[in-house]
Design an enzyme around this catalytic site. Structure first.
Site, PDB file in Angstrom:
ATOM      1  N   HIS A 156      -7.254  -5.649  -1.184  1.00 50.17           N
ATOM      2  CA  HIS A 156      -6.103  -4.734  -1.207  1.00 50.17           C
ATOM      3  C   HIS A 156      -4.826  -5.525  -1.008  1.00 50.17           C
ATOM      4  O   HIS A 156      -4.567  -6.044   0.078  1.00 50.17           O
ATOM      5  CB  HIS A 156      -6.281  -3.695  -0.099  1.00 50.17           C
ATOM      6  CG  HIS A 156      -5.238  -2.616  -0.103  1.00 50.17           C
ATOM      7  ND1 HIS A 156      -4.679  -2.128  -1.267  1.00 50.17           N
ATOM      8  CD2 HIS A 156      -4.659  -1.935   0.908  1.00 50.17           C
ATOM      9  CE1 HIS A 156      -3.815  -1.184  -0.962  1.00 50.17           C
ATOM     10  NE2 HIS A 156      -3.778  -1.061   0.350  1.00 50.17           N
ATOM     11  N   ASP A 177      -8.347  -4.289  -6.708  1.00 51.97           N
ATOM     12  CA  ASP A 177      -7.911  -3.544  -5.517  1.00 51.97           C
ATOM     13  C   ASP A 177      -8.715  -2.257  -5.375  1.00 51.97           C
ATOM     14  O   ASP A 177      -8.727  -1.413  -6.269  1.00 51.97           O
ATOM     15  CB  ASP A 177      -6.425  -3.205  -5.639  1.00 51.97           C
ATOM     16  CG  ASP A 177      -5.798  -2.816  -4.313  1.00 51.97           C
ATOM     17  OD1 ASP A 177      -6.403  -2.001  -3.585  1.00 51.97           O
ATOM     18  OD2 ASP A 177      -4.694  -3.314  -4.005  1.00 51.97           O
ATOM     19  N   SER A 192       0.841  -1.185   0.000  1.00 52.62           N
ATOM     20  CA  SER A 192       0.000   0.000   0.000  1.00 52.62           C
ATOM     21  C   SER A 192       0.886   1.248   0.000  1.00 52.62           C
ATOM     22  O   SER A 192       1.758   1.395  -0.861  1.00 52.62           O
ATOM     23  CB  SER A 192      -0.957  -0.058   1.197  1.00 52.62           C
ATOM     24  OG  SER A 192      -1.955   0.920   1.094  1.00 52.62           O
TER      25      SER A 192
END
Length: 516
Positions: free
Chosen positions: A485, A455, A229
Site C-alpha cells: 500500500h 496495492d 491512502s
C-alpha cells in the site's frame, strides 16, 4: 466492522512493535466573537507522550542530529458553518527544516490516511524516511478532528472493544446475522452517546477546511501537501475547495474518488485478493520450500481450510483471547499492506496450522489499533465516524446478502468479510454527505498522483480516476509496478527520486511515467 483502510506508515510502525513483542478534546467555551482564528500564534513545545486515543507509547525520539519534535495546538471552529462559535483543539507536530534558512520552501503537511490515523504519532515513526524532504521543508502533521488528541470520537471502552473484535463478522445463519447487526447498533449507539457533539463535524470537508486554516497559521501562501491512502481523498477535497491555495502536492496510495462505499469495498476485495495471489506466488516460487503450501493454489486452499475451522473452533491467540475466523482474516489483510510483512504472514500461518494464533492475532491487533498493553487507540471509532459522516449509503443485511455472490467472485477469502463490513453505518446518528467526494480542482497547481499496481487497499485503477477527476493539467500520474500500500519509501529509487524532484525543485515528470 469498518472497511480495512488503514494508514500505511501507522500500520507499519504498530505492527512491527507488536510482532517484536510476540516474536521475541473539545474546548468547553465559545471563542470571542471578534477573534480571527487565522491570526492565532502557535506555541511549539517538546512533544508529550501520545494520548491513549492517539496510540499511546513514549514521546517521539529526537531526529538524527538531536533535533526534537515539537508539538502545538491549533484552535479551529467546531462547526465551520458557524466559524465564530465553539472551538476544538487540533494537535499538530513538526520537525523544522534541516537545511539553510534561505533554501526553506515552507511547511510540508502530511496525512497518512485511515481515515482515523494519528499524524502526531505516525510522522515521528517514519521521520527519517523523509529526511531528504526535510532539507527544504518543515515536516508537519496533525491529528484530524475526531482523531487522537483532536476532539477524539469515543465509542466503546477497551474490554468492550476486545469483545467487539472477537465477533463473527461473516455470519452464516440468521442468528449470527442478528448478532452482527446488534453489535453494530451497539457500537454506533455508544459513539452517539459518548461523542454526540463532534459526530456531525468530522466530515472530510471539515478536515480540509482545518488544513486551510493550518496553512494560514503556519504562514504559508500555499499548502504543500503529502497525502497517503485516505490522505489522497482529503487532499483532493482540499484541492476542490481551495484550488488556488494548492502548492506542491503528492498523492500516494490513491483512493478512487468516483466510487461509492459499496464500489470501494468491492474494489478492496479484488485488491486484497490480488495481493494474496502475489504473496502465494512469491512464497512458492522461492528456492527453499514454502512452509505453507506446495503451489499458489495450495497456499490459498490451506488458508481457506484454516478459516473454515476457526469459524467453529478458535485456537489460542494472545492470552486470554483466542484467534477467531474474523481475527485471522483481519490479520491476513493487515500483512498484505506491505511486502515487508509477508515473512510474518508466512510465519503466522505456519504457526496457526500448528494451533498457535499469536502472530496472526498481533497482526489483527495492529489493524484494530490495539497496543501491546491492551489499550486501543480511537482509530476504529474515528474511521467509522468519518466514513459514515462522508458516505450517504446505508445498507441493510438483506442488501448485503444479495451482493454476496458478487463479492465472493471478487475474492473467495475476503469477499464475505468486506461485504458484511458495509453494515458499519447502519443506524448511524448523522446522515452521510454524498455518494463520493468531489475532487475537481480547476485552477489548482499540478498534483503528482502515484499509483502502485499491486496495492491491495487502494487498487491501482483509482489512480487514473483521481488524476482524471482532478482535471486536465492538474493530475499528473506516476505508476510503480510494485507491491503493498503506497509507493514512496517502499524500495523504488525511481519513485522516490521523482517525488523528491517535484517537492524539492518543482520538476514534474512526464504524465504517465512508469517506474518498474
Amino acid at each position: 466492522m469498518p472497511r480495512p483502510s488503514r494508514p500505511r506508515a501507522a500500520a507499519l510502525s504498530t505492527t512491527v512493535l507488536l510482532l517484536a513483542t510476540v516474536l521475541a478534546g473539545c474546548s468547553d467555551g465559545s471563542q470571542d466573537q471578534d477573534q480571527d482564528l487565522s491570526a492565532q500564534k502557535l506555541s511549539w513545545k517538546d512533544c508529550p507522550p501520545p494520548s491513549a486515543a492517539a496510540g499511546g507509547g513514549d514521546a517521539p525520539s529526537p531526529l538524527p542530529g538531536g533535533r526534537k519534535w515539537q508539538c502545538a495546538t491549533l484552535k479551529a471552529p467546531l462547526d465551520w458553518a458557524a466559524p465564530k462559535g465553539d472551538t476544538i483543539d487540533l494537535a499538530l507536530i513538526r520537525a523544522k527544516a534541516s537545511g539553510p534558512a534561505g533554501k526553506r520552501i515552507g511547511s510540508l503537511v502530511f496525512n497518512f490516511g485511515g481515515p482515523g490515523g494519528s499524524g502526531v504519532t505516525t510522522l515521528p515513526a517514519f521521520g527519517e524516511d523523509y529526511a531528504t524532504l526535510r532539507t527544504r521543508y518543515d515536516l508537519v502533521s496533525f491529528d484530524p478532528r475526531g482523531v487522537g488528541r483532536s476532539a477524539p470520537v469515543d465509542c466503546l471502552n477497551d474490554p468492550q472493544l476486545n469483545a467487539y473484535f472477537q465477533q463473527d463478522a461473516t455470519p452464516d445463519d440468521a442468528a449470527e446475522r442478528t448478532e452482527l447487526l446488534d453489535n453494530t447498533k451497539e457500537f454506533n449507539a455508544a459513539c452517539e452517546e459518548n461523542s454526540k457533539r463532534v459526530l456531525p463535524h468530522v466530515r472530510t470537508t471539515d478536515a480540509a477546511r482545518d488544513m486551510d486554516l493550518m496553512r494560514q497559521v503556519l504562514g504559508d501562501d500555499k499548502l504543500h501537501y503529502f497525502g497517503i491512502s485516505y490522505g489522497t481523498e482529503l487532499g483532493g477535497v482540499y484541492a476542490h475547495l481551495f484550488p488556488r491555495h494548492v502548492g506542491r502536492a503528492v498523492f500516494d496510495g490513491v483512493v478512487d474518488p468516483t466510487q461509492n462505499a459499496e464500489q470501494g469495498s468491492l474494489g478492496q476485495a479484488e485488491g486484497f485478493q490480488l495481493a494474496l495471489d502475489n504473496f502465494a506466488e512469491d512464497c512458492t516460487s522461492k528456492t527453499e520450500d514454502c512452509p505453507i503450501g506446495d503451489s499458489p493454489q495450495d497456499v490459498k486452499n490451506r488458508i481457506a481450510t484454516l478459516l473454515k475451522k476457526l469459524d467453529s473452533k478458535p485456537i489460542p491467540g494472545i492470552a486470554p483471547r483466542e484467534l477467531t475466523q474474523t481475527a485471522a482474516t483481519n490479520g491476513i489483510a493487515q500483512a498484505l499492506y506491505s511486502k515487508d510483512f509477508w515473512e510474518y504472514l508466512t510465519e503466522g500461518l505456519d504457526q496457526a496450522y500448528h494451533g498457535n494464533g499469536q502472530t496472526l492475532m498481533a497482526l489483527s491487533d495492529s489493524m484494530n489499533g490495539r497496543s501491546q498493553n491492551g489499550e486501543y487507540s480511537n482509530i476504529t471509532a474515528a474511521n467509522v465516524s468519518i466514513n459514515c459522516a462522508d458516505d450517504r449509503s446505508r445498507y441493510t443485511a438483506a442488501y448485503v446478502e444479495r451482493k454476496l455472490p458478487e463479492f465472493r467472485a471478487a475474492s473467495a477469502l475476503f469477499g464475505d468479510f468486506l461485504a458484511w463490513g458495509m453494515l458499519s453505518c447502519t443506524d448511524w446518528a448523522v446522515p452521510g454527505a454524498a455518494d463520493h467526494p468531489d475532487v475537481s480542482a480547476s485552477g489548482s497547481a499540478p498534483i503528482l498522483v502515484v499509483g502502485n499496481t499491486g496495492d491491495p487497499a487502494t487498487p491501482y485503477e483509482g489512480t487514473r480516476r483521481m488524476a482524471d477527476e482532478l482535471g486536465k493539467g492538474v493530475g499528473v500520474m506516476l505508476t510503480w509496478k510494485g507491491e503493498g500500500h503506497g509507493a514512496y519509501g517502499s524500495g523504488s529509487g525511481c519513485v522516490d527520486a521523482t517525488v523528491n524532484a517535484y517537492l524539492l525543485s518543482g520538476t514534474l515528470p512526464r504524465n504517465g511515467k512508469v517506474c518498474s
